[in-house]
Design an enzyme around this catalytic site. Structure first.
Site, PDB file in Angstrom:
ATOM      1  N   LYS A 242      40.747  28.688  41.253  1.00  0.00           N
ATOM      2  CA  LYS A 242      40.936  29.985  41.924  1.00  0.00           C
ATOM      3  C   LYS A 242      39.757  30.876  41.566  1.00  0.00           C
ATOM      4  CE  LYS A 242      44.336  33.779  42.298  1.00  0.00           C
ATOM      5  NZ  LYS A 242      45.637  34.298  41.781  1.00  0.00           N
TER       6      LYS A 242
ATOM      7  N   SER B  93      49.087  35.598  45.324  1.00  0.00           N
ATOM      8  CA  SER B  93      47.690  35.718  45.683  1.00  0.00           C
ATOM      9  C   SER B  93      46.932  34.385  45.663  1.00  0.00           C
ATOM     10  CB  SER B  93      46.998  36.686  44.710  1.00  0.00           C
ATOM     11  OG  SER B  93      46.958  36.137  43.411  1.00  0.00           O
TER      12      SER B  93
ATOM     13  N   SER C  52      51.942  35.032  41.578  1.00  0.00           N
ATOM     14  CA  SER C  52      50.824  34.519  42.363  1.00  0.00           C
ATOM     15  C   SER C  52      50.615  33.005  42.322  1.00  0.00           C
ATOM     16  CB  SER C  52      49.524  35.209  41.925  1.00  0.00           C
ATOM     17  OG  SER C  52      49.491  36.507  42.433  1.00  0.00           O
TER      18      SER C  52
END
Lengths: 478, 479
Positions: free
Chosen positions: B77, B152, B176
């Site tokens: 990420k 997210s 997330s």
């Protein structure tokens, strides 16, 4: 109507740790810009702080010296504001739970009476970087982050100071204490000690406070005093004329020896302090604090009293000797076991301080160690050299680092104590100075000194002054 | 079957016997990405996938020792710093930022034979529940490209789910990892706060953020968590706790395990299809000899308010450093300092980030601090106590991850409050610092995946892996 000043100080002191507060970068001063930086002190995305234990211990040591209560639980908070020298856009400081609070420092007031200045708090925080502006005002500005993250102790006093002189003495006392505890060198030129002051005036005898002025930008204790003296006059004048003061931040302008309003946007700062979630609370055990308490060195106040008593010194002697713990320690090392310590004190206060000033060196850098100084005294005491020669030998020692006996030997400075040799020189002198000798014998006794001088000159100062006096008098009177 | 479709277990075995190399896996991933780019609606899961730098990574990988991951490429990420690669946080302000250092999690990953390969799209600075807030564009759900993948970590979940990555490291501040894992039908675990070092994870909300894996299987999740966990002296909030070997717990029976069902998580607002799927998960567990008990987590209703005050307060300070002065993009040419700050941040940040910075700044402002920040901290303590109480009686708490399955792209983007409310089941876990996972448990009639959330006590990820594997097996059996 008479007014009195109400003064409080905020002092920032750089702790002399090896590494920065929250990373392992060096705190070394004066190196190439940005050579001591890392992701943590540059505030790069993702970097996290880890608290330096040495900074904690020095912070506690300072707190104890200031007679503060050291908190067993304290927390770091973020002080949020934007400025290019602050890479995270917040400074890690302490707010609601500082490391040290509620202490005091004893100083002499202007009448010489002891008086307590309260310490509100002494908390830990990190220093910011340094902006370097181009000479051209339209030119660029640069940031040096070497200083960024260096540990600071912020000492905040109660508004207990009443005169500019008291402020000066208080600062001197703080500096001495921080040096004694080896928490900081407090070198103002290197920015290791910085002072902001708050001053207001009130009617003598009032308990309330007037409108305060904050003054910044003073780079020496003398300038703090000057700025305060200026403010006392300025504020008194305004108040006398019946006008009102407005709260202001002012800068000290050295060239004018005056304070001037700082040009800034008048807006209320809201630093939005909150506990730093990247750091855990600082917890201390009673034992940890006590261990540091036990390792606390003798503080200036105590040292002065002890030296005065133990070595039979004057107030002036100990005042100057103890202004630096290094000087005081030097004295003790040299005077230890010596029959007349006062002589050593005098030597340090005159000769040693003279050469330190002349050469602009610190006592640590002086090649004459306490032991070597004692050797010099031994030579004087055993009449190998006179006091006058000793001064020359001392200068040589400072220069070359050699011992007194080596220098005396090498340069043939041994005092002449051979009676026959001195008699010979005196007879010569009497022959060469017939007129003066006649004057003496006619009763002008004060020319005696002149003749002694001539004899000493001829022996290059090596003749024993005692013998010269004795023999010369004998010859003249006969 | 392409290597991009294999599990970590399969890949490490193939790498061990020398049947394949890391480059072979990368080639299959790359071709899958290229193929996806040809789609009318590409997933847009990566912010960068640079073959040249991945080849460099492969060359420098740890081949000296026999490692756990043996050279498997792991997608990261884009909020975790990987040295010499772009680390953008999905933000315009960091669009050109190249990180000069590795996060500790990345160091651990490398040490264990993992190869960081590609940076994954995300909501800007991890703020969002739909992955619509990225400077690099929205990410789509592989199960229905008109739907959001969750956020997210939407890029991570979409990539792993669509086999554009074999596994991913992501971060979870308020859900997330779990929420997109649930919406994309894969496994994701947020470990206990302090389990994985946060050093090098770009902070959104420091007291919540935690790195964790997103993987296709529970076992893969355990392997990847094994690879990155552990105490880090560079992170003061990192836990000096022994790390058990998580993969040893995958496949262990549930004998005697106590499951708690908090009624507050099954009330109003929970979509009935989602409820059915979660209840099916509970049934699987009770059939596997876990005892099931109703419990109460009475302060749950304060969680959203509490989270959105504390997290935004921390964010307002954490994101203050992005000013375009020392690094990052400078959007304006001005001699005025204030204009520089104002314009850089105005242009550099997206709307949601600005909204949260404003919220947080407000909550910390003098005069409001006590009423908001301090009160929220008190509520946080109560929520923590709530869980502590509950874990005296049960080992694992089972709840939904999200009240609804993936919604349409654009559906909630103009209704931030509704979007925040969708985090209702995930944020209490972050407030309490607990470990929790999302395990796929079924699909809605529209074929949208739904996960079930498993919450354990601090540092008890082991039980999550035991339970997760049982649901994974049970769910496969049902299909």
């Amino acid at each position: 109507m008479s007014f009195e000043a109400v003064i409080g100080l905020e002092i920032h002191i750089q702790l002399n740790t090896q590494t920065k507060t929250f990373c392992s970068c060096s705190t070394s001063f004066g190196d190439k810009p940005n050579s001591h930086t890392c992701p943590v002190c540059l505030g790069l995305p993702g970097a996290l702080p880890v608290f330096n234990e040495q900074a904690l211990n020095k912070g506690i040591m300072a707190g104890l010296a200031l007679k503060c209560e050291v908190a067993e639980f304290s927390i770091f908070a973020r002080k949020n504001y934007f400025y290019p020298d602050l890479p995270k856009s917040y400074q890690i400081s302490q707010y609601e739970s500082p490391l040290n609070k509620g202490g005091y420092v004893l100083i002499n007031d202007d009448e010489g009476k002891k008086r307590k200045v309260g310490i509100t708090r002494a908390h830990l925080e990190e220093d910011a970087g340094k902006l370097i502006h181009d000479e051209n005002p339209k030119g660029p500005s640069f940031v040096d982050f070497n200083r960024c993250g260096v540990p600071l102790l912020e000492i905040v006093t109660e508004p207990d100071i009443r005169t500019p002189d008291e402020a000066y003495r208080f600062l001197q006392a703080i500096k001495e204490m921080m040096q004694y505890t080896e928490v900081s060198e407090c070198n103002m030129e290197k920015g290791e000690l910085r002072v902001d002051v708050n001053i207001s005036m009130r009617n003598f005898g009032d308990q309330g406070f007037g409108v305060k002025q904050e003054i910044k930008n003073m780079n020496s204790f003398a300038n703090v005093k000057r700025a305060l003296e200026y403010e006392v006059k300025r504020q008194t004048k305004i108040l006398r004329s019946g006008q009102k003061l407005i709260q202001q931040t002012r800068l000290f302008d050295v060239s004018k020896s005056a304070t001037v309003p700082m040009r800034m946007k008048e807006e209320a700062h809201d630093y939005r302090y909150f506990p730093d979630p990247d750091l855990v609370p600082v917890t201390l055990t009673h034992d940890q604090i006590e261990r540091i308490q036990n390792s606390l060195p003798e503080l200036p106040q105590n040292k002065r009293e002890r030296l005065k008593k133990q070595y039979n010194l004057t107030d002036y002697d100990v005042e100057v000797l103890c202004s630096s713990h290094k000087l005081a320690n030097y004295f003790e090392a040299a005077a230890n076991g010596y029959k007349s310590p006062k002589k050593i004190a005098n030597w340090i206060l005159s000769e040693l301080i003279r050469v330190l000033n002349e050469r602009r060196i610190e006592i640590d850098d002086c090649k004459v160690t306490p032991t070597k100084l004692r050797d010099l005294f031994d030579l004087m005491d055993s009449k190998v050299i006179s006091g006058k020669i000793a001064k020359a030998v001392f200068d040589d020692m400072v220069e070359s680092g050699q011992s007194a006996s080596e220098i005396v030997e090498k340069k043939g400075l041994k005092q002449v104590t051979d009676r026959a040799e001195i008699v010979k020189v005196i007879v010569e002198t009497i022959e060469e100075n017939e007129k003066v000798v006649r004057d003496y014998r006619d009763g002008k006794k004060k020319v005696f000194g002149f003749l002694v001088g001539k004899v000493m000159q001829k022996t290059h100062g090596k003749a024993s002054p005692k013998l010269v006096n004795e023999i010369l008098r004998e010859k003249l009177e006969s | 079957m392409g290597l991009n479709e294999c599990t970590l277990v399969e890949l490490t075995e193939k790498l061990r016997i020398g049947e394949i190399t890391t480059s072979d896996i990368i080639r299959d991933i790359e071709s899958a990405i290229t193929q996806d780019e040809g789609n009318k609606y590409p997933l847009n899961a990566y912010t960068s996938f640079d073959i040249e730098s991945i080849e460099k990574e492969i060359k420098s990988q740890n081949k000296k020792e026999d490692t756990l991951l043996k050279g498997v490429p792991i997608a990261i990420k884009d909020i975790i710093n990987v040295m010499d690669t772009p680390t953008t946080c999905g933000s315009g302000i960091l669009k050109d930022y190249i990180s000069p250092y590795d996060a500790t999690a990345i160091k651990n990953l490398r040490k264990n034979g993992g190869v960081p390969a590609g940076k994954l799209n995300m909501d800007e600075f991890a703020m969002g529940s739909s992955n619509e807030n990225s400077y690099f564009g929205v990410v789509r759900n592989p199960h229905d490209r008109k739907k959001i993948p969750g956020g997210s970590s939407g890029g991570a979940a979409a990539a792993v789910s669509a086999n554009l990555a074999v596994a991913a490291l992501a971060s979870d501040t308020g859900g997330s990892i779990r929420q997109p894992a649930s919406m994309c039908g894969i496994f994701g675990i947020k470990p206990t706060y302090g389990r994985v070092s946060r050093f090098g994870l770009i902070a959104y909300a420091s007291s919540f953020d935690q790195i964790g894996p997103i993987t296709n299987t529970v076992m893969d999740g355990a392997i990847l968590l094994d690879a990155v966990s552990g105490y880090d002296p560079k992170d003061s909030t990192s836990a000096n706790e022994k790390v058990p070997c998580f993969r040893d717990f995958v496949g262990k029976g549930l004998g005697g395990l106590r499951i708690g069902i908090p009624e507050e998580y099954f009330g109003e607002g929970l979509n009935s299809e989602v409820r059915d799927i979660v209840e099916r998960g509970i049934k699987i567990l009770s059939e596997a000899n876990a005892s099931v008990k109703r419990i109460a987590l009475k302060y749950t209703r304060y969680a959203i308010a509490c989270y959105y005050i504390i997290a935004t307060a921390e964010a307002s300070s954490n994101l203050a450093r992005f000013d375009g002065i020392r690094y990052g993009t400078r959007f304006v040419d001005t001699e005025d300092l204030e204009t520089l700050y104002r314009e850089n941040r105005n242009i550099g940040f997206g709307d949601e980030v600005k909204r949260r910075i404003l919220l947080g700044t407000f909550a910390l402002s003098s005069g409001y601090y006590d009423a908001y920040y301090l009160k929220a901290q008190r509520a946080r303590t109560l929520i923590r106590e709530d869980f502590k109480e509950a874990f005296r009686e049960v080992d694992i708490i089972v709840t939904p991850v999200s009240p609804i399955a993936a919604w349409d792209i654009g559906e909630l983007i103009d209704d931030p409050l509704q979007m925040y409310l969708s985090d209702v089941y995930t944020v209490p876990v972050n407030l309490a610092g607990l470990p929790a996972a999302s395990v796929p448990c079924g699909k809605t009639k529209d074929r949208l995946p739904v996960g079930v959330q498993l919450i354990a006590d601090h540092f008890n990820e082991a039980d999550i892996f035991r339970v997760a594997r049982i649901i994974e097996e049970g769910e496969k059996g049902a299909e």
